[in-house]
Design a protein around this motif. Sequence first.
Motif, PDB file in Angstrom:
ATOM      1  N   ALA A 102      49.919 -24.255 -26.315  1.00 60.47           N
ATOM      2  CA  ALA A 102      48.746 -24.133 -25.441  1.00 60.47           C
ATOM      3  C   ALA A 102      48.446 -25.523 -24.907  1.00 60.47           C
ATOM      4  CB  ALA A 102      47.557 -23.577 -26.209  1.00 60.47           C
ATOM      5  N   ARG A 103      48.193 -25.625 -23.629  1.00 56.96           N
ATOM      6  CA  ARG A 103      47.975 -26.935 -23.005  1.00 56.96           C
ATOM      7  C   ARG A 103      46.547 -27.448 -23.162  1.00 56.96           C
ATOM      8  NH1 ARG A 103      52.674 -28.895 -23.333  1.00 56.96           N
ATOM      9  NH2 ARG A 103      54.253 -27.734 -22.212  1.00 56.96           N
ATOM     10  N   ALA A 104      45.580 -26.555 -23.390  1.00 51.96           N
ATOM     11  CA  ALA A 104      44.178 -26.971 -23.498  1.00 51.96           C
ATOM     12  C   ALA A 104      43.435 -26.022 -24.429  1.00 51.96           C
ATOM     13  CB  ALA A 104      43.528 -26.971 -22.122  1.00 51.96           C
ATOM     14  N   VAL A 105      42.349 -26.503 -24.979  1.00 54.91           N
ATOM     15  CA  VAL A 105      41.472 -25.663 -25.787  1.00 54.91           C
ATOM     16  C   VAL A 105      40.506 -24.981 -24.830  1.00 54.91           C
ATOM     17  CG1 VAL A 105      39.720 -25.614 -27.584  1.00 54.91           C
ATOM     18  CG2 VAL A 105      41.659 -27.178 -27.794  1.00 54.91           C
ATOM     19  N   GLU A 106      40.672 -23.693 -24.658  1.00 53.30           N
ATOM     20  CA  GLU A 106      39.821 -22.908 -23.771  1.00 53.30           C
ATOM     21  C   GLU A 106      39.038 -21.916 -24.621  1.00 53.30           C
ATOM     22  OE1 GLU A 106      42.545 -21.197 -20.980  1.00 53.30           O
ATOM     23  OE2 GLU A 106      43.061 -23.157 -20.117  1.00 53.30           O
ATOM     24  N   PRO A 107      37.711 -22.024 -24.635  1.00 58.36           N
ATOM     25  CA  PRO A 107      36.908 -21.138 -25.486  1.00 58.36           C
ATOM     26  C   PRO A 107      37.205 -19.652 -25.290  1.00 58.36           C
ATOM     27  CG  PRO A 107      35.546 -22.918 -24.671  1.00 58.36           C
ATOM     28  CD  PRO A 107      36.874 -23.029 -23.959  1.00 58.36           C
ATOM     29  N   GLN A 108      37.437 -19.212 -24.057  1.00 61.28           N
ATOM     30  CA  GLN A 108      37.720 -17.797 -23.816  1.00 61.28           C
ATOM     31  C   GLN A 108      39.044 -17.387 -24.453  1.00 61.28           C
ATOM     32  OE1 GLN A 108      37.098 -20.100 -21.463  1.00 61.28           O
ATOM     33  NE2 GLN A 108      35.140 -19.500 -20.553  1.00 61.28           N
ATOM     34  N   ALA A 109      40.042 -18.257 -24.378  1.00 62.29           N
ATOM     35  CA  ALA A 109      41.337 -17.964 -24.984  1.00 62.29           C
ATOM     36  C   ALA A 109      41.233 -17.942 -26.509  1.00 62.29           C
ATOM     37  CB  ALA A 109      42.382 -18.987 -24.530  1.00 62.29           C
ATOM     38  N   ILE A 110      40.428 -18.853 -27.069  1.00 61.01           N
ATOM     39  CA  ILE A 110      40.212 -18.860 -28.523  1.00 61.01           C
ATOM     40  C   ILE A 110      39.507 -17.573 -28.940  1.00 61.01           C
ATOM     41  CG2 ILE A 110      39.029 -20.029 -30.433  1.00 61.01           C
ATOM     42  CD1 ILE A 110      41.347 -21.700 -29.413  1.00 61.01           C
ATOM     43  N   ALA A 111      38.496 -17.156 -28.192  1.00 60.31           N
ATOM     44  CA  ALA A 111      37.781 -15.909 -28.500  1.00 60.31           C
ATOM     45  C   ALA A 111      38.723 -14.717 -28.432  1.00 60.31           C
ATOM     46  CB  ALA A 111      36.603 -15.725 -27.552  1.00 60.31           C
ATOM     47  N   ALA A 112      39.593 -14.688 -27.442  1.00 60.87           N
ATOM     48  CA  ALA A 112      40.550 -13.585 -27.319  1.00 60.87           C
ATOM     49  C   ALA A 112      41.517 -13.576 -28.497  1.00 60.87           C
ATOM     50  CB  ALA A 112      41.315 -13.690 -25.999  1.00 60.87           C
ATOM     51  N   LEU A 113      41.995 -14.752 -28.905  1.00 57.08           N
ATOM     52  CA  LEU A 113      42.898 -14.850 -30.052  1.00 57.08           C
ATOM     53  C   LEU A 113      42.201 -14.371 -31.327  1.00 57.08           C
ATOM     54  CD1 LEU A 113      45.633 -15.727 -31.199  1.00 57.08           C
ATOM     55  CD2 LEU A 113      44.722 -18.052 -31.373  1.00 57.08           C
ATOM     56  N   LYS A 114      40.954 -14.789 -31.531  1.00 54.22           N
ATOM     57  CA  LYS A 114      40.185 -14.341 -32.689  1.00 54.22           C
ATOM     58  C   LYS A 114      40.015 -12.821 -32.658  1.00 54.22           C
ATOM     59  CE  LYS A 114      36.463 -16.628 -33.830  1.00 54.22           C
ATOM     60  NZ  LYS A 114      35.220 -17.418 -33.786  1.00 54.22           N
ATOM     61  N   GLY A 115      39.783 -12.271 -31.472  1.00 55.61           N
ATOM     62  CA  GLY A 115      39.574 -10.833 -31.329  1.00 55.61           C
ATOM     63  C   GLY A 115      40.799 -10.000 -31.646  1.00 55.61           C
ATOM     64  N   ARG A 116      41.993 -10.549 -31.389  1.00 57.88           N
ATOM     65  CA  ARG A 116      43.217  -9.777 -31.675  1.00 57.88           C
ATOM     66  C   ARG A 116      43.817 -10.074 -33.035  1.00 57.88           C
ATOM     67  NH1 ARG A 116      44.796 -12.829 -27.035  1.00 57.88           N
ATOM     68  NH2 ARG A 116      46.263 -14.263 -27.965  1.00 57.88           N
TER      69      ARG A 116
END
Length: 186
Positions: A102-116
Motif C-alpha cells: 500500500a502506498r499510503a495510509v488511507e483511513p477509508q481503506a483501513i476501515a474497509a480492511l477491518k470490515g472484511r
Amino acid sequence: MSQLVLMMSVSLDGYFEGPDGDLGWQLVDDELHEHFNRRLAAMSGFLDGRVTYQLMADYWPTADQDPAATPPMIEFSRIWRDMPKTVFSRTLHHAGWNTTIARAVEPQAIAALKGRSASDLAVGGAVLAAELRRLDLIDEYSLYVHPVVLGRGRPLFPPSDTRTDLVLAETHTFESGVTMLRYLRH
C-alpha cells in the motif's frame, strides 16, 4: 469488525529501538515468544511499515530451517509466512510472502480492511504506528515493557499534537520481568 492492535516491545524509558537500531536488549524468551505466537496466529493479517517488513522478510521466511531455532521460533516462522500482510511503503517495488504493498495510509481503506477481516489486525513498525495513531485508527495498544532503561534510542511515540485516551484492559508480567500493558482506546 476487527480491531487494529499495536504490539510493541519498549524499554522502561519508552524506546522501541536502542542506539544504532539495537534490539538486543529485548528479552524474548520461549514464554514471551509463545505468547506472541498465540496472539498473532489468531490475527487476520499484519500491517507493517517498510522497515519492519524488510527486517521480518530477511529472517522469518526461512527461520524454521535454522538449526538454532527454538520451537516457538519455528512456529512463528510458519505463522509469518502464511499470514496475509500489507506493507505501507512509497519506495518498495516488490514484496513476497503473501504481501500487498500500500502506498499510503488511507483511513477509508483501513476501515474497509477491518470490515472484511475475520479477526484483529496486528500493526508493526513505529513510523506506521505513529501515522495510525495520528489518524486515531489504533484500537488497542499492547506494550511489552522490558526491564531496561536505554537512555537513548528511538522513542515509540514521537512528539505529537494528538491526544489518545486509553483504558487499561489487562496486565501480565512474564518470568523474564517483561510486563504487558494492554490498553484499549477510550
